[in-house]
Write a protein that holds these residues in place. Structure first.
Motif, PDB file in Angstrom:
ATOM      1  N   LYS A  45      38.139  49.393  44.288  1.00 35.88           N
ATOM      2  CA  LYS A  45      38.212  47.944  44.492  1.00 35.88           C
ATOM      3  C   LYS A  45      38.074  47.505  45.938  1.00 35.88           C
ATOM      4  N   ASP A  46      38.442  48.357  46.884  1.00 35.77           N
ATOM      5  CA  ASP A  46      38.420  47.956  48.297  1.00 35.77           C
ATOM      6  C   ASP A  46      37.119  48.289  49.020  1.00 35.77           C
ATOM      7  N   GLY A  47      36.159  48.870  48.324  1.00 32.90           N
ATOM      8  CA  GLY A  47      34.882  49.185  48.956  1.00 32.90           C
ATOM      9  C   GLY A  47      34.360  50.530  48.505  1.00 32.90           C
ATOM     10  N   PRO A  48      33.178  50.904  48.997  1.00 33.11           N
ATOM     11  CA  PRO A  48      32.554  52.157  48.576  1.00 33.11           C
ATOM     12  C   PRO A  48      33.431  53.367  48.893  1.00 33.11           C
ATOM     13  N   VAL A  49      33.414  54.330  47.972  1.00 28.81           N
ATOM     14  CA  VAL A  49      34.187  55.566  48.146  1.00 28.81           C
ATOM     15  C   VAL A  49      33.282  56.738  47.775  1.00 28.81           C
ATOM     16  N   ARG A  50      33.296  57.758  48.605  1.00 31.72           N
ATOM     17  CA  ARG A  50      32.539  58.974  48.308  1.00 31.72           C
ATOM     18  C   ARG A  50      33.227  59.748  47.189  1.00 31.72           C
ATOM     19  N   PHE A  51      32.413  60.498  46.452  1.00 29.81           N
ATOM     20  CA  PHE A  51      32.910  61.211  45.282  1.00 29.81           C
ATOM     21  C   PHE A  51      34.120  62.094  45.602  1.00 29.81           C
TER      22      PHE A  51
END
Length: 125
Positions: A45-51
């Motif tokens: 929800k707070d932004g892009p996240v790497r796997f």
């Protein structure tokens, strides 16, 4: 079509004209009700996240399960996937505008859950 519920002679409730299509609650649960699905959306929800960062955030879920849930969410249009041209190649995920509409439901579920009296968690089946 909504099911009509009647009582028989013995007072038992029985559905008449039952739905053949899933109701709205069932449809929503099919989309975001899978194990780890809500948690994945919430962590994005707070932004892009790497796997790999996402996998660390979601303790207890295998990478295989996270991958399956991510594919499901992507197919539903709730998240987007971007391959990063880094060395080594990396993938990051982000909630889409459609996915953001589900966050209100998850926030309400979080608030409801936090309001419950402390009880041991019941394992799901």
């Amino acid at each position: 079509m909504r099911a009509h519920v009647e009582q028989d002679e013995a007072g038992r409730r029985q559905a008449r004209d039952a739905c053949f299509e899933p109701c709205a609650i069932e449809r929503g649960m099919r989309i975001i009700g899978g194990k780890w699905t809500g948690s994945i959306l919430w962590h994005l929800k707070d932004g892009p996240v790497r796997f790999n960062d996402l996998a660390r955030m979601i303790g207890g879920a295998s990478k295989k399960m996270i991958t399956e849930r991510l594919r499901h969410l992507e197919a539903q249009g709730l998240i987007s996937r971007e391959v990063l041209e880094t060395s080594p190649v990396s993938v990051q995920y982000e909630v889409t505008d459609l996915g953001r509409t589900a966050l209100d439901c998850l926030d309400a579920l979080r608030a409801w859950s936090e309001s419950l009296p402390d009880r041991p968690a019941v394992p799901s089946r």
